[in-house]
Design an enzyme around this catalytic site. Structure first.
Site, PDB file in Angstrom:
ATOM      1  N   ASP A 178      20.258  31.367  53.710  1.00 11.61           N
ATOM      2  CA  ASP A 178      19.177  30.641  53.052  1.00 11.61           C
ATOM      3  C   ASP A 178      18.690  31.465  51.864  1.00 11.61           C
ATOM      4  OD1 ASP A 178      16.796  29.342  52.321  1.00 11.61           O
ATOM      5  OD2 ASP A 178      16.430  28.705  54.389  1.00 11.61           O
ATOM      6  N   ASP A 214      26.014  30.916  46.737  1.00  7.24           N
ATOM      7  CA  ASP A 214      26.145  30.103  45.521  1.00  7.24           C
ATOM      8  C   ASP A 214      24.826  30.061  44.765  1.00  7.24           C
ATOM      9  OD1 ASP A 214      24.747  28.586  47.341  1.00  7.24           O
ATOM     10  OD2 ASP A 214      25.680  26.689  46.765  1.00  7.24           O
ATOM     11  N   ARG A 252      33.967  23.019  52.884  1.00  7.33           N
ATOM     12  CA  ARG A 252      33.699  21.736  52.249  1.00  7.33           C
ATOM     13  C   ARG A 252      32.423  21.805  51.413  1.00  7.33           C
ATOM     14  NH1 ARG A 252      33.421  16.992  56.401  1.00  7.33           N
ATOM     15  NH2 ARG A 252      31.899  18.467  57.247  1.00  7.33           N
ATOM     16  N   GLU A 254      31.135  24.460  50.051  1.00  7.78           N
ATOM     17  CA  GLU A 254      31.399  25.282  48.870  1.00  7.78           C
ATOM     18  C   GLU A 254      32.202  24.511  47.837  1.00  7.78           C
ATOM     19  OE1 GLU A 254      33.494  29.597  47.779  1.00  7.78           O
ATOM     20  OE2 GLU A 254      33.427  28.872  49.841  1.00  7.78           O
TER      21      GLU A 254
END
Length: 280
Positions: A178, A214, A252, A254
């Site tokens: 997170d 990300d 998936r 990512e």
């Protein structure tokens, strides 16, 4: 008068209600009745430990029939409630003395299962607080015969601090934690100096800490914090981010982010030897 041919038969005592595959389980429980009597506890550590800022947010989601079945059938064998009450013997937990990697936060477990299948000589202790993900990973491990996976339920900090012996881990993986994007929540981010100091005590010299995110501001913070920590060194000669290694599957989630132009950064840092130890 009811038609007995069309009336669902009540399950026997202790038996799970029968559901169609993939259908969410919505079971009405009596007050105090555990959600999964033979599965993970709702709060394994209870009030035994001091309150602190949590780096995770427990999520309540529907559990499918398959996930519920896996939790009921497999938890006693492949599950670990993080209660903080004992130091666990990892060789006993896995039934062998192979290297153990701790993965914190595995989502639905697809990437974890793939890594376990592709590297059967490495044991993975995967920890999360998301019940559907726990059930899904157990189901995947069961179907694929992955005896090198154990699923931990609860706070990874308590696991590291109270339940793992020094130098017992050969690696640590933290994938897409997170990011807590709001500035006032940055203190909740997992990768902080205090966390790394704790993790270092449980990692053998040479063990790899592998993070991926990300969220670019968080990636930079991770890089800064890891670079500054005396117990770790960057495996990259240029001191920067690493390309995604082949052993970390492209998930998936990512892949969807990459299509949208998101940048995913990997960090690979090595646990340096203790002052009283020397490289072999």
């Amino acid at each position: 008068m009811t038609d007995s041919l069309n009336t669902p038969q009540a399950p026997a005592p202790g038996e799970l209600p029968r559901h169609a595959p993939g259908v969410s389980v919505r079971h009405t429980r009596a007050k105090g009745e555990p959600r999964f009597p033979d599965g993970p506890k709702a709060d394994p550590a209870g009030s035994h430990f001091e309150r602190r800022i949590r780096s995770f947010q427990p999520r309540r989601s529907r559990v499918t029939a398959g996930q519920a079945d896996a939790l009921q059938r497999l938890w006693s064998t492949w599950g670990l409630d993080i209660d903080g009450q004992r130091v666990i013997d990892l060789a006993e937990l896995f039934g062998n003395t192979r290297p153990v990697v701790l993965e914190i936060g595995f989502g639905m477990g697809e990437a974890t299962a793939r890594m376990a299948a592709e590297d059967p000589d490495t044991n993975i202790l995967a920890v999360d607080v998301h019940t559907p993900g726990q059930g899904n990973l157990l189901s995947l491990a069961d179907r694929q015969g992955l005896g090198n996976v154990r699923v931990g339920n609860g706070d990874a900090i308590i696991l590291l601090r109270e339940m793992l012996a020094p130098d017992s881990l050969d690696g640590l993986r933290v994938y897409f934690p997170d990011p807590w994007p709001k500035k006032r929540h940055h203190k909740r981010r997992l990768i902080q100096p205090e966390f790394l100091t704790l993790a270092a005590t449980r990692l053998r010299p040479g063990a790899i800490v592998h993070c991926a995110t990300d969220w670019e501001p968080y990636a930079q913070q991770m890089l800064d914090v890891l670079t500054a920590h005396p117990d770790f060194e960057n495996t990259r000669p240029d001191g920067g981010f690493a390309p995604r290694p082949g052993f970390r599957p492209l998930t998936r989630f990512e892949g969807q982010g990459l299509v949208k132009g998101h940048v995913v950064n990997d960090l690979l840092f090595r646990r340096v030897p203790h002052e009283d130890q020397h490289p072999q």
